[in-house]
Design a protein around this motif. Structure first.
Motif, PDB file in Angstrom:
ATOM      1  N   SER A  21       0.832  -1.192   0.000  1.00 49.09           N
ATOM      2  CA  SER A  21       0.000   0.000   0.000  1.00 49.09           C
ATOM      3  C   SER A  21       0.869   1.244   0.000  1.00 49.09           C
ATOM      4  CB  SER A  21      -0.922   0.028   1.225  1.00 49.09           C
ATOM      5  OG  SER A  21      -1.815  -1.061   1.220  1.00 49.09           O
ATOM      6  N   ALA A  23       0.110   5.177   0.902  1.00 51.73           N
ATOM      7  CA  ALA A  23      -0.819   6.204   1.360  1.00 51.73           C
ATOM      8  C   ALA A  23      -0.236   7.584   1.095  1.00 51.73           C
ATOM      9  CB  ALA A  23      -1.112   6.029   2.840  1.00 51.73           C
ATOM     10  N   SER A  25      -0.639  11.909   1.177  1.00 54.81           N
ATOM     11  CA  SER A  25      -1.241  12.978   1.973  1.00 54.81           C
ATOM     12  C   SER A  25      -2.142  13.884   1.152  1.00 54.81           C
ATOM     13  CB  SER A  25      -0.150  13.813   2.651  1.00 54.81           C
ATOM     14  OG  SER A  25       0.676  14.448   1.696  1.00 54.81           O
ATOM     15  N   ARG A  27      -4.083  14.343  -3.168  1.00 56.94           N
ATOM     16  CA  ARG A  27      -4.394  13.747  -4.457  1.00 56.94           C
ATOM     17  C   ARG A  27      -3.243  13.941  -5.439  1.00 56.94           C
ATOM     18  NH1 ARG A  27     -10.240  16.232  -5.699  1.00 56.94           N
ATOM     19  NH2 ARG A  27      -9.313  17.961  -4.518  1.00 56.94           N
ATOM     20  N   ARG A  69      -5.622   1.873  -7.574  1.00 61.09           N
ATOM     21  CA  ARG A  69      -5.677   3.039  -6.699  1.00 61.09           C
ATOM     22  C   ARG A  69      -7.097   3.283  -6.226  1.00 61.09           C
ATOM     23  NH1 ARG A  69      -3.510   7.816 -10.342  1.00 61.09           N
ATOM     24  NH2 ARG A  69      -3.800   8.979  -8.383  1.00 61.09           N
ATOM     25  N   ASP A  70      -7.205   3.864  -5.052  1.00 54.53           N
ATOM     26  CA  ASP A  70      -8.471   4.274  -4.474  1.00 54.53           C
ATOM     27  C   ASP A  70      -8.344   5.763  -4.219  1.00 54.53           C
ATOM     28  OD1 ASP A  70     -10.697   4.879  -2.924  1.00 54.53           O
ATOM     29  OD2 ASP A  70     -10.654   2.975  -1.860  1.00 54.53           O
ATOM     30  N   ASN A  71      -8.882   6.560  -5.124  1.00 52.86           N
ATOM     31  CA  ASN A  71      -8.719   8.008  -5.032  1.00 52.86           C
ATOM     32  C   ASN A  71      -9.411   8.599  -3.802  1.00 52.86           C
ATOM     33  OD1 ASN A  71      -7.158   8.225  -7.378  1.00 52.86           O
ATOM     34  ND2 ASN A  71      -8.972   8.378  -8.684  1.00 52.86           N
ATOM     35  N   ALA A  72     -10.493   7.975  -3.360  1.00 56.38           N
ATOM     36  CA  ALA A  72     -11.191   8.460  -2.181  1.00 56.38           C
ATOM     37  C   ALA A  72     -10.316   8.349  -0.942  1.00 56.38           C
ATOM     38  CB  ALA A  72     -12.494   7.699  -1.979  1.00 56.38           C
ATOM     39  N   LYS A  73      -9.426   7.359  -0.929  1.00 53.17           N
ATOM     40  CA  LYS A  73      -8.525   7.141   0.201  1.00 53.17           C
ATOM     41  C   LYS A  73      -7.121   7.671  -0.058  1.00 53.17           C
ATOM     42  CE  LYS A  73     -10.870   2.932   1.772  1.00 53.17           C
ATOM     43  NZ  LYS A  73     -10.697   1.491   2.085  1.00 53.17           N
ATOM     44  N   ASN A  74      -6.892   8.235  -1.241  1.00 54.76           N
ATOM     45  CA  ASN A  74      -5.556   8.705  -1.629  1.00 54.76           C
ATOM     46  C   ASN A  74      -4.513   7.607  -1.433  1.00 54.76           C
ATOM     47  OD1 ASN A  74      -6.422  11.310  -2.340  1.00 54.76           O
ATOM     48  ND2 ASN A  74      -6.167  12.065  -0.249  1.00 54.76           N
ATOM     49  N   THR A  75      -4.862   6.404  -1.860  1.00 54.20           N
ATOM     50  CA  THR A  75      -4.004   5.247  -1.649  1.00 54.20           C
ATOM     51  C   THR A  75      -3.850   4.443  -2.930  1.00 54.20           C
ATOM     52  OG1 THR A  75      -4.684   5.093   0.674  1.00 54.20           O
ATOM     53  CG2 THR A  75      -3.654   3.156  -0.300  1.00 54.20           C
ATOM     54  N   TYR A  77      -2.065   0.732  -4.587  1.00 49.92           N
ATOM     55  CA  TYR A  77      -1.738  -0.620  -4.166  1.00 49.92           C
ATOM     56  C   TYR A  77      -0.935  -1.340  -5.239  1.00 49.92           C
ATOM     57  CZ  TYR A  77      -5.682   0.435  -1.103  1.00 49.92           C
ATOM     58  OH  TYR A  77      -6.541   1.034  -0.208  1.00 49.92           O
TER      59      TYR A  77
END
Length: 124
Positions: A21, A23, A25, A27, A69-75, A77
């Motif tokens: 992952s 993460a 801070s 976008r 990627r999960d843009n809502a979580k700014n993460t 993988y």
């Protein structure tokens, strides 16, 4: 300014799987994964340039690794399957606020931000 933090590395047997992952801070537009084995230069693994672009993989990763990627979580993988001993390296997440066109996605110097890296060790 964007900070990146990787996690998910560890020790696995050959043929096993890991999910890394990254993460962020804030976008970002482009997220890439690189790796550096002991005594070797940093090499490109995979990149995703926003939701509008398909991911791109190094030949060594095709068919085994998946970037998402999960843009809502700014993460972001990196799912790694069928791991081999030669995959052993420190894996780092990198980010750029703009789309990296052409082959620039595989050039470390084109990325603005880097995480500290996470160790992946694959035993035979």
């Amino acid at each position: 300014q964007v900070q990146l933090v990787e996690s998910g590395g560890g020790l696995v047997q050959a043929g096993g799987s890991l999910r890394l992952s990254c993460a962020a801070s804030g976008r970002i537009q482009t997220v890439g994964w690189f790796r550096q084995a002991s005594g070797r230069e940093r090499e490109f693994v995979a990149v995703i340039r926003g939701s509008e672009s398909n991911p791109i993989y190094a030949d060594s990763a095709k068919g085994r690794f998946s970037i998402s990627r999960d843009n809502a979580k700014n993460t972001a993988y990196l799912q790694m399957n069928s791991l081999k001993p030669e995959d052993t390296a420190v894996y780092s997440c990198a980010a750029a606020p703009r789309f990296l066109f052409g082959s620039y996605y595989a050039t470390p110097g084109r990325y603005d931000y880097w995480g500290q890296g996470t160790q992946v060790t694959v035993s035979s």
